[in-house]
Write a protein that holds these residues in place. Structure first.
Motif, PDB file in Angstrom:
ATOM      1  N   THR A 140       0.849  -1.194   0.000  1.00  0.00           N
ATOM      2  CA  THR A 140       0.000   0.000   0.000  1.00  0.00           C
ATOM      3  C   THR A 140       0.884   1.244   0.000  1.00  0.00           C
ATOM      4  O   THR A 140       2.098   1.172   0.200  1.00  0.00           O
ATOM      5  N   ALA A 141       0.260   2.390  -0.229  1.00  0.00           N
ATOM      6  CA  ALA A 141       0.996   3.654  -0.313  1.00  0.00           C
ATOM      7  C   ALA A 141       1.825   3.875   0.945  1.00  0.00           C
ATOM      8  O   ALA A 141       1.360   3.664   2.062  1.00  0.00           O
ATOM      9  N   GLU A 142       3.077   4.290   0.721  1.00  0.00           N
ATOM     10  CA  GLU A 142       3.995   4.514   1.841  1.00  0.00           C
ATOM     11  C   GLU A 142       4.340   5.995   1.931  1.00  0.00           C
ATOM     12  O   GLU A 142       3.715   6.749   2.659  1.00  0.00           O
ATOM     13  N   GLU A 143       5.301   6.446   1.154  1.00  0.00           N
ATOM     14  CA  GLU A 143       5.667   7.865   1.127  1.00  0.00           C
ATOM     15  C   GLU A 143       4.860   8.539   0.019  1.00  0.00           C
ATOM     16  O   GLU A 143       5.034   8.240  -1.164  1.00  0.00           O
ATOM     17  N   SER A 170      -3.424   6.824  -3.462  1.00  0.00           N
ATOM     18  CA  SER A 170      -3.700   7.576  -2.242  1.00  0.00           C
ATOM     19  C   SER A 170      -4.497   8.822  -2.583  1.00  0.00           C
ATOM     20  O   SER A 170      -4.218   9.489  -3.594  1.00  0.00           O
ATOM     21  N   ARG A 171      -5.452   9.153  -1.746  1.00  0.00           N
ATOM     22  CA  ARG A 171      -6.231  10.369  -1.945  1.00  0.00           C
ATOM     23  C   ARG A 171      -5.401  11.623  -1.653  1.00  0.00           C
ATOM     24  O   ARG A 171      -5.806  12.736  -2.015  1.00  0.00           O
ATOM     25  N   ASN A 172      -4.248  11.438  -1.013  1.00  0.00           N
ATOM     26  CA  ASN A 172      -3.441  12.579  -0.597  1.00  0.00           C
ATOM     27  C   ASN A 172      -2.339  12.945  -1.587  1.00  0.00           C
ATOM     28  O   ASN A 172      -1.565  13.861  -1.332  1.00  0.00           O
ATOM     29  N   ARG A 195       6.704   5.130  -5.071  1.00  0.00           N
ATOM     30  CA  ARG A 195       6.996   3.970  -5.913  1.00  0.00           C
ATOM     31  C   ARG A 195       6.120   3.980  -7.166  1.00  0.00           C
ATOM     32  O   ARG A 195       6.543   3.547  -8.234  1.00  0.00           O
ATOM     33  N   VAL A 196       4.908   4.497  -7.045  1.00  0.00           N
ATOM     34  CA  VAL A 196       4.063   4.678  -8.231  1.00  0.00           C
ATOM     35  C   VAL A 196       4.676   5.730  -9.146  1.00  0.00           C
ATOM     36  O   VAL A 196       4.726   5.558 -10.373  1.00  0.00           O
ATOM     37  N   LEU A 197       5.155   6.797  -8.560  1.00  0.00           N
ATOM     38  CA  LEU A 197       5.792   7.851  -9.352  1.00  0.00           C
ATOM     39  C   LEU A 197       7.015   7.308 -10.086  1.00  0.00           C
ATOM     40  O   LEU A 197       7.214   7.598 -11.278  1.00  0.00           O
ATOM     41  N   ASP A 198       7.818   6.513  -9.393  1.00  0.00           N
ATOM     42  CA  ASP A 198       9.011   5.931 -10.040  1.00  0.00           C
ATOM     43  C   ASP A 198       8.603   5.012 -11.186  1.00  0.00           C
ATOM     44  O   ASP A 198       9.237   5.042 -12.252  1.00  0.00           O
TER      45      ASP A 198
END
Length: 273
Positions: free
Chosen positions: A210-213, A256-258, A263-266
């Motif tokens: 799940t979303a981390e940073e 993430s809503r935020n 890792r998604v960006l990478d």
């Protein structure tokens, strides 16, 4: 023919194993959170898995359950097994288990481990695995067990070479759809199986984590993400385009809503592995 660790840490339970043996993950491990983690190997007696699970589910101590199971087995001297329970941990190596063979076990208030191996290059394999277990205290159990396995492999591992490896870790609420599986990975036939298992673990944490940073989707980053999504064939409002792209490449768990998970960006910037 095999080196392994059975362990628990907090509410996570798991087994990691490698061997010069086809599909070792189909034979060695059993993991039932809150009850037992078992590794049966050498001239593996698969029935140990059921026997030890029943004994520990009934409240037996790990060492007592292992002693009873091996005492009832006429073939025990050719076998090796490690077990971790809610109370304690133990490992058994038969007197005629193939050289070099041996193991160690230990437990404290929050964790326990049983490390064992046979047909190893020497005792340094087990020693390196135990050192890695201690050095990686505080890491998630899947990460910790993989580090232990790689340490054993780097120290010499199975003296015959490499063929298969597996990592099975369970914890309440972990993994895909909170189904309780932190890692369930097998490399059944590969010339560098432990490292291939590590590669697959990296993918598993990417796809099922799940979303981390999370970075806010604002300013220059928002413009960059919008451009990259458009290049990937997803135009429109950035959040909607990101959701559509993530669903297409199986990264929806990391939305993430935020903002956007790093890792998604990478993956968006460099492409998926």
């Amino acid at each position: 023919m095999t080196f392994s660790i059975a362990a628990r840490d907090g509410d996570a339970w798991g087994v990691a194993v490698a061997s010069k043996f086809l599909a070792v993950g189909s034979v060695v491990p059993r993991v039932v959170p809150g009850v037992v983690a078992v590794a049966t190997q050498a001239m593996a007696r698969v029935a140990y898995l059921d026997e030890l699970e029943r004994a520990l589910a009934g409240g037996a101590d790990a060492a007592d359950a292992l002693a009873a199971a091996t005492a009832a087995d006429d073939g025990r001297e050719d076998r090796q097994v490690g077990v971790v329970g809610a109370t304690g941990a133990a490992t058994f190596t038969g007197a005629t288990c193939l050289h070099w063979a041996g193991g160690v076990s230990g437990s404290d208030d929050t964790s326990a481990y049983a490390i064992q191996g046979n047909i190893l290059t020497g005792p340094e394999v087990v020693e390196a695995m135990e050192s890695a277990w201690r050095a990686h205290a505080g890491a998630p159990l899947d990460v910790r067990l993989l580090a232990v396995l790689l340490a054993g492999d780097a120290a010499g591992g199975d003296s015959r070479g490499r063929q298969s490896a597996a990592l099975l870790v369970r914890a309440p609420g972990a993994g895909y759809d909170a189904g309780g599986v932190l890692a369930d990975l097998r490399v059944d036939d590969h010339p560098d199986a432990p490292l291939e298992l590590s590669r697959l673990h990296g993918l598993s944490t990417l796809y099922f984590g799940t979303a981390e940073e999370v970075l806010p989707l604002a300013g220059e980053l928002r413009e960059e993400v919008g451009r990259l999504l458009a290049e990937a064939g997803h135009d429109g409002p950035v959040e909607e385009a990101l959701e559509a792209w993530a669903g297409e490449v199986n990264l929806e768990n990391r939305l993430s809503r935020n903002g956007i998970d790093t890792r998604v960006l990478d993956a968006l910037r460099t492409g998926l592995p």
